[in-house]
Every structure is written in C-alpha cells, then in structure tokens.
Design a protein around this motif. Sequence first.
Motif, mmCIF file in Angstrom:
data_model
loop_
_atom_site.group_PDB
_atom_site.id
_atom_site.type_symbol
_atom_site.label_atom_id
_atom_site.label_comp_id
_atom_site.label_asym_id
_atom_site.label_seq_id
_atom_site.Cartn_x
_atom_site.Cartn_y
_atom_site.Cartn_z
ATOM 1 N N LEU A 1 -8.070 -7.491 -1.498
ATOM 2 C CA LEU A 1 -7.790 -7.401 -0.420
ATOM 3 C C LEU A 1 -6.386 -5.890 -0.119
ATOM 4 C CD1 LEU A 1 -6.824 -8.835 2.480
ATOM 5 C CD2 LEU A 1 -4.587 -9.642 1.540
ATOM 6 N N GLU A 2 -7.066 -4.776 1.046
ATOM 7 C CA GLU A 2 -5.977 -4.638 1.206
ATOM 8 C C GLU A 2 -4.612 -4.696 1.283
ATOM 9 O OE1 GLU A 2 -6.313 -2.218 5.096
ATOM 10 O OE2 GLU A 2 -3.856 -2.467 4.640
ATOM 11 N N VAL A 3 -3.691 -3.631 0.310
ATOM 12 C CA VAL A 3 -2.493 -3.995 0.281
ATOM 13 C C VAL A 3 -1.615 -2.790 0.992
ATOM 14 C CG1 VAL A 3 -2.712 -5.827 -1.205
ATOM 15 C CG2 VAL A 3 -2.495 -3.852 -2.107
ATOM 16 N N THR A 4 -2.069 -2.155 0.991
ATOM 17 C CA THR A 4 -1.364 -1.309 1.278
ATOM 18 C C THR A 4 -1.987 0.287 1.764
ATOM 19 O OG1 THR A 4 -0.048 -0.803 -1.391
ATOM 20 C CG2 THR A 4 -0.004 1.366 0.161
ATOM 21 N N THR A 5 -1.593 1.462 2.984
ATOM 22 C CA THR A 5 -2.292 2.245 3.283
ATOM 23 C C THR A 5 -1.355 3.017 3.453
ATOM 24 O OG1 THR A 5 -3.004 1.207 5.039
ATOM 25 C CG2 THR A 5 -3.092 3.002 5.602
ATOM 26 N N GLY A 6 -1.422 4.589 3.150
ATOM 27 C CA GLY A 6 -0.703 5.876 2.728
ATOM 28 C C GLY A 6 -1.820 7.422 3.193
ATOM 29 N N SER A 7 -0.543 8.399 2.828
ATOM 30 C CA SER A 7 -1.264 9.618 2.712
ATOM 31 C C SER A 7 -0.587 10.107 3.062
ATOM 32 C CB SER A 7 -1.468 9.463 4.278
ATOM 33 O OG SER A 7 -1.170 9.878 5.456
ATOM 34 N N GLN A 8 -0.869 11.619 2.266
ATOM 35 C CA GLN A 8 -0.167 12.841 2.813
ATOM 36 C C GLN A 8 -0.197 13.244 4.252
ATOM 37 O OE1 GLN A 8 -0.509 16.765 0.341
ATOM 38 N NE2 GLN A 8 0.662 17.485 1.706
ATOM 39 N N ARG A 9 1.058 13.488 4.942
ATOM 40 C CA ARG A 9 1.123 14.232 6.183
ATOM 41 C C ARG A 9 1.306 15.373 6.584
ATOM 42 N NH1 ARG A 9 1.257 8.230 6.096
ATOM 43 N NH2 ARG A 9 2.822 7.580 5.160
ATOM 44 N N PRO B 1 6.401 19.192 2.833
ATOM 45 C CA PRO B 1 5.125 18.539 2.506
ATOM 46 C C PRO B 1 5.699 17.071 2.438
ATOM 47 C CG PRO B 1 4.972 20.941 1.859
ATOM 48 C CD PRO B 1 6.388 21.204 2.069
ATOM 49 N N HIS B 2 4.870 16.325 3.026
ATOM 50 C CA HIS B 2 5.771 15.327 2.430
ATOM 51 C C HIS B 2 4.593 13.900 3.048
ATOM 52 C CE1 HIS B 2 5.690 15.145 6.529
ATOM 53 N NE2 HIS B 2 5.768 13.933 6.940
ATOM 54 N N GLY B 3 5.155 12.786 2.008
ATOM 55 C CA GLY B 3 4.034 11.948 2.073
ATOM 56 C C GLY B 3 4.431 10.170 2.219
ATOM 57 N N GLY B 4 3.475 9.758 2.027
ATOM 58 C CA GLY B 4 4.185 8.437 1.666
ATOM 59 C C GLY B 4 3.412 6.943 2.463
ATOM 60 N N LEU B 5 3.769 5.973 1.894
ATOM 61 C CA LEU B 5 3.194 4.636 2.257
ATOM 62 C C LEU B 5 3.621 3.190 2.984
ATOM 63 C CD1 LEU B 5 4.152 2.794 0.185
ATOM 64 C CD2 LEU B 5 2.359 3.958 -1.680
ATOM 65 N N ALA B 6 2.859 2.249 2.759
ATOM 66 C CA ALA B 6 3.792 0.840 3.432
ATOM 67 C C ALA B 6 2.814 -0.490 2.927
ATOM 68 C CB ALA B 6 3.020 1.528 5.112
ATOM 69 N N ILE B 7 3.445 -0.988 2.876
ATOM 70 C CA ILE B 7 2.992 -1.923 2.036
ATOM 71 C C ILE B 7 3.291 -3.680 2.366
ATOM 72 C CG2 ILE B 7 3.368 -4.078 -0.855
ATOM 73 C CD1 ILE B 7 4.356 -1.245 -1.842
ATOM 74 N N GLY B 8 2.273 -3.893 3.397
ATOM 75 C CA GLY B 8 2.463 -5.926 3.287
ATOM 76 C C GLY B 8 2.631 -6.661 2.720
ATOM 77 N N ALA B 9 4.010 -6.685 3.239
ATOM 78 C CA ALA B 9 5.011 -7.758 1.772
ATOM 79 C C ALA B 9 4.285 -9.358 1.790
ATOM 80 C CB ALA B 9 6.949 -7.751 2.178
ATOM 81 N N GLU B 10 3.685 -9.392 3.148
ATOM 82 C CA GLU B 10 3.235 -10.959 2.649
ATOM 83 C C GLU B 10 2.228 -10.451 1.677
ATOM 84 O OE1 GLU B 10 4.210 -9.248 5.293
ATOM 85 O OE2 GLU B 10 5.041 -10.092 5.875
ATOM 86 N N ARG B 11 0.893 -9.201 2.311
ATOM 87 C CA ARG B 11 -0.298 -9.092 1.738
ATOM 88 C C ARG B 11 -0.113 -9.814 0.264
ATOM 89 N NH1 ARG B 11 -5.070 -6.084 5.277
ATOM 90 N NH2 ARG B 11 -4.877 -7.280 6.804
ATOM 91 N N LEU B 12 1.054 -8.638 0.144
ATOM 92 C CA LEU B 12 1.196 -8.338 -1.645
ATOM 93 C C LEU B 12 1.353 -9.872 -2.212
ATOM 94 C CD1 LEU B 12 0.937 -5.729 -3.826
ATOM 95 C CD2 LEU B 12 3.955 -5.967 -3.213
#
Lengths: 434, 434
Positions: free
Chosen positions: B356-364, B398-409
């Motif tokens: 299952l995908e639990v995180t999406t992120g990238s450099q922006r 230069p920056h980047g980040g991510l988001a983790i779905g707490a319920e999915r994790l």
Amino acid sequence: MERTLARDLPQHIGERVRLLGWVHHIRQLGKISFVLLRDRSGVTQAVTGEPERFGLDRIERESIVELVGRVKPEPQARQGCELELESIRVLVAPVAPLPFEVSRSKKKLNLKLDMILDHRAFALRNPEIGAVFRVQAEIVRTFQEFLRREGFLEVHTSKIIAAGTEGGTALFPIQYFEQKAYLAQSPQFYKQMLVGAGYERVFEVGFVYRAEDHATSRHINEYLSLDYEMGFIDSFLDVTRLEERLLKELVKNLGENCAEELKLLEARLPEISSIPYLHFRDALEVLRRDYNRDVSKMHDLDPEAERQLCDYAQKVHNSEFIFITHYPRRTRPFYTLWDPDDPEYTFGFDLLFRGLEVTTGSQRIHDYNLLVENIRRFGLNPESFEFYLEIFKYAVPPHGGLAIGAERLTQQFLGLANVREASLFPRDRFRLTP
Amino acid sequence: MERTLARDLPQHIGERVRLLGWVHHIRQLGKISFVLLRDRSGVTQAVTGEPERFGLDRIERESIVELVGRVKPEPQARQGCELELESIRVLVAPVAPLPFEVSRSKKKLNLKLDMILDHRAFALRNPEIGAVFRVQAEIVRTFQEFLRREGFLEVHTSKIIAAGTEGGTALFPIQYFEQKAYLAQSPQFYKQMLVGAGYERVFEVGFVYRAEDHATSRHINEYLSLDYEMGFIDSFLDVTRLEERLLKELVKNLGENCAEELKLLEARLPEISSIPYLHFRDALEVLRRDYNRDVSKMHDLDPEAERQLCDYAQKVHNSEFIFITHYPRRTRPFYTLWDPDDPEYTFGFDLLFRGLEVTTGSQRIHDYNLLVENIRRFGLNPESFEFYLEIFKYAVPPHGGLAIGAERLTQQFLGLANVREASLFPRDRFRLTP
C-alpha cells in the motif's frame, strides 16, 4: 563542506565554515562591509574589507546565498565572533521589489496588521514576527509531552460533524456529498466519548471553527484548541489543578527553550506560585464593590470584567492568572454539571490570564438520564445527539476537562495586541487568504 | 485510598489497594468467582470464594466499579498476582443492554465493520480495537519528536482555503460567511510557504480532506496527514533518507512502547535495513517482466501494481518497504520538479509498505518563473495562486517534502483489513456519524 548554522558560529572559531541563508542586511562601516545572514537558527555576520571583490553592491537583500569563510573572534560582534568572508555565491535572488524591509525591528517597520497578514510568509522573515510561532510550538510541545506523562492518550477526532456541540449556532456549513454537514466547534463530544470508551484520559491538538460574526482583536474563526478530558475525577478541581501544573511547566520550558524569542519580543514570563479561585458570585461582588460595575444583569463576564478581575487578582493575590469558577447554569452548555448544593451555579470555570479568558472547562454530566433530561431542558432534541449519548448508556465515569485557545495563550504570554498575530494564517470575518 | 491502575498490580503484592474501572467479565470457576476489571492501563483480576457476599450476580458487565482488596501472588493469573476481593461498589451502571460483548476477542465477536463503527466509542472498549489508537498515538509522537530533534518547527496551517492545491478537483465546499471556501486537501502550499518564510524545516500533524467518490478499503475522506517540508536540500534523496531514519526510529519505538498492543493484535513489526529505490520506468519493467502486466498505458500505479512491487521488493531486496521514484510528470501536481536530464519524469516518489502507498513526496519547484510557467502549462491560472506564489518572488531555497497518511501507516503496521479501522471517527462516502 557541511553546512554550519548561524547560531553555531561560536563553536567554530578558527575553522573554515559554510553558511546558507537569506541576506538579512548588507552595510558599510568605513572601509569594512558587513553581510548579515539569516537562517532558521538566527542571524550571523560576515565581514570583508573588499566589498568590490565580492560584488556586494550587486547582491540584493533577501537573496539566498552561500557564504564561505573563516570564523574569527570579534568581541564587538553580537555572537563574539564573525565570519571573515572568502566567497559569497547567490543561489536564488528575488525577482520583485520587497513589500517591506524585514530586517528592521517591528516597531521601526510600524506596519498595519493587514499588511503583515497580506504578506504573511514574507513577514515571518522578520525575526520578531517569526519568533511568535517558535514560542507557540513550544506551548504545543509542552502541552503534549506533559499530558503524555500524565497518562493521557493523544487523539484526533473528526472535524466534520452532523450536529453542533452547543446546539447548532455559529456553525460553518459544508456540502458533504449529498448531505449537509458542519465544521466542528470543539472536540467536546468526542473527547467525552473517548473517556467513556475506556481511554479515561485523552487530549487533542486541533483546529475548531466558530462562525461568529465578531471582528475583534480577540476572535478568530478558526483556532487551535488544546483540549483535554479526564475520567474518574473527584471534582472539577482535579481538572484545574492539572492545568496549574501544566502552566508551571510551560513557564519553565519557555524560559529555558525560548529565551531568545522572549527577549526579542520583550516578553515577560509570569510567575506562578498558586492560582487563586473565585466563585462567580464573588467575582460579581468584586466587580460591584471595587470596580463600580452594575452587575445586576451580569450572567457572564464581558471583556472589561475579565480585565478587572485580573487586575483584582494581581492586586490581592499577586497572580497574573485567576480561575473564575461556578459560572451560572444559563451561560454554560447542556453537558455542564451543576453544583447540587447551589444548582443555579455549575462546576464550570474559566481561566483568565492578563485580562483575557484563555481556558474554559468544567465537570460534565456523566449520568445518561440526567444528560438526556438536561438536553431537553435546553430545548434541544436528544435524538440529534444519539451518536454522543449512546456511550453514556453503558457507563461513563465522572469526568471533566477543558480547552485552551493556543493563539490566545500565545498572545498573552507575548503581549501581542491582536490574536491574529498568534495565528499563522488567520481566518476571520473577512479574511480567507493567504 | 489512592487509586492503583490494573497494570501496576504486581508492584503492590501484599498491599491493600483500590482499583477503579469497568467490569470486563465476571466468571465462576467451581467455588471461586473472578471479576475482571478493565481500566485505561489494561485488565486485571479479582477473586472471591463468596460471590453472594458481594452480590456479584447482580452486577452487570461494563458497570463502573470500585474494588478494594489485598494483592496476593497467584502464579496461574496472567499478571502473576490477583486481588483478594474485600469490597466492590458500583459507581455507574449501564442503563441499556450492551450492543455486543467487548470482552470477547475480535475474532470471536466477528462483527461487521459497520457495527463497530456505528457503536464506535463502545467498540473501543474491546482491548484489540482500542489498542489500534494507542499504536497510532505512538506513531504520531515519534513523528513529532523525531522531527523536532532534526530542527523542524511544528506548525498549524489553515484548513479553510480559497483554492485547491491541485487545481480545484475533489474539494468539499464551505459557506464561509458570504464567501465560498473549501476544506484543504493538504497543507502543501502552506508548508512550502513556511520553508520560504525562513523556518526552512516545518512539520504538521493535521486533518486533510478529499471529496473523492471512492468507497474502498483504502480511502477515507478526512485523514490525518503527517507532513514535513525541508529547505536547502541537494535532492529529493534528502527527503527520503530522513523518512528512512524516521521509520527506523518508529519501528524501534513501537517495539519498545507498544509491545502489548502488537501482541494483542498479532502484529509483526517490519525490519528495516535499507529501503530499496526503484525508478518508475524500471518499476514498469518489473511489472511487465515478472507480473505479466500490460504497462503500455500505465502512467501511475494501480493498487495491484503496488502490491506486486512490494512482492518484488520482498523477494529481491528482502524489504517490506520500497521507494518508487521519478513518477511521470503528467501524474504529479504542478509544483513537482522534474528531472532535467529526463524531463518526462519528476523528482516525485511514493513509499509503498506491505502493498500500500503510505507516503507521497517530491522535490518541488522553487524558482518563481518556472513555477508560474508550470502552473500555466497545467492549464491553471497563476492569479488564483497569488497567495502561494508571492513568497517565491522573494527567494525560496531548493526544498522538498512528503506526506504520510497516518491511518494507512497504522493499518499496515497492524495488518488491518480496512483503513477505517485506523480512524477513530471515519468519514467516508456515506458515513458522517458518530
């Protein structure tokens, strides 16, 4: 070369280091040029006698730069040392004129609040404006860590609800697919349900929403509520005593971990020895006797009364905080328990701090039948609250809790004139952006 | 007498103690009666040979009781000791028949998910169901404390917004006084703005909202997003490497602090040595070659592909996690930076965990002009994003980040069949209550 943070420069005297950050200010003093560099840790200074060599006159403020140089002691510099510039490289330059100079003190900037909020992200580069949210983060951290140590579970409860906690007033409506829903006014029902679920002690840090028409310096329509709720209490005093301990820890932590921010903002921490309590009835008597107020129709405290009672607490108890207890039954929501010996008054309280209400709490009704009866007495329909009421059928312990407005608490600790200054992206009667 | 918690009974052998909690179960074994008492810390057992004396047959399950007695060693009891009952007092009794027996194991209860969610607060009294949110609280705590140690500032950004992050699809509309507003899909814009504000590193724990029509086991419409964003990165690998360290700490903390919950739920923690990376293009090749998938029109991964790539990661890398990197440009939002050497692909990644995908992120994108250009390329109007774009005019690193779905994790750590089981009060296509 690894990056060194501005704050850590004194630890690298004699070494060659690399700094990254924004050009806070460039100034010329006789033959010496100074580049003030700002990063997330603070501001530091680089010097050179050859500004032409580095093209300093072509570097715009707020450019993002990389500085390399050797750290040398300099008693006159704020940090006791400075960077002898060897190279400066612009990584990102602004593409438009700045809306205002963030390197000046807030007082000198003398900006209207709307100007600050319209350019919120940019304004946060001003060290004073930016410091507010470092303090707020420490308030939130202390709240969480203190309560975890006291056996509370952190929870996250839905902000989309089918009915309001106080009976449907001041709600923002949402179109939820085919249904009508609302933004939650508070996690009140949920935190009580979770006490009854067996967690006994829960806390939540989350936004809540009030569609109130106010446009005052003390109201925003989306605010961060620091909530806790505890079961198996003997009285509401278990709730207030825990808050007193929390506040003492907060004052200690702010002193230790936010010393620079407090200094920058010229904020003074309160001393808490013991927070006084005043029964609502006695509060009215104080207002009448000492402040010449007509209290004959006063069933709640107005902002002036809150200021006056804080003045009283300061004078009589040498305290910047005061708990006003036993608010009248007619001013408190249906889930508030009343004093059986004096049923006009509830076990509901507020905490006032430097003239402003920063906390509301109470002991709640835990008996199912009593709760249903009181919902009816409020002219509401128990059926609309079935999702909340159900757990009370299966035995909920005596419990109570409170909610602290994070922005107001920040505002009062820092002496800010307007609560919006303590909200990153405030939402009010007229403001939806940024 | 002070209250003793169920969990602490073994520390009081030989002493007289007082317990408070719910009657989990009462059973008779020959001439001996057992009262199982449940409080926030767990379940403990009291015994007596005189059930009549204490009126045990008249005490209903889930009543709240006070037990007093002496603690004696008992090798056959789960805790190695039990309470010799001296008195039992009912403090609060249920007023209605229970919807189901929470003292039975989840498997034996064999309840439909809707039954659990319809009676959510009551269902949480079941030790297995209630354990889920103790684990989730530990996930959130670790996220916060790990990032604070890494120099990140906790922020709270508005959930009421004037425009969507991805251009206006799948938003819940709100009536905000006279204006139309929306519930935020993510704190994406704000966390980027706060990097640019000079905080450089920020994190947020907060609900976000997707008005998607899905009714699957992996979607809810309000979910807890664990977000971070970091400035001055060299590449998106700074973001993923930080997440790898975070996950290692999480596995360690869950093992240490949630051992009982994991045992109860028969959950197995993953071992993380090094999380493998797979370029999107290579991921398609794996799917084609090893799993017989037709990938000719695949620009994103479907749930089946996610499960297959996790299967591959397990077999080839002995890892339950895998980073899929360089998602195609057409599937990622406008703020995602692309690979200059291979501009069809972005520096965007997902983390898959047990299928299952639990995180999406990238450099922006951090360059103002490039960002405006890309907004246009997406067919959107830069003017609607002015509040977001402004800070990029004044230099963002230069920056980047991510988001983790707490319920999915939580779901994946605990092996739950449905993400709703990991949400206290889930909101989905058809569910608005409790």
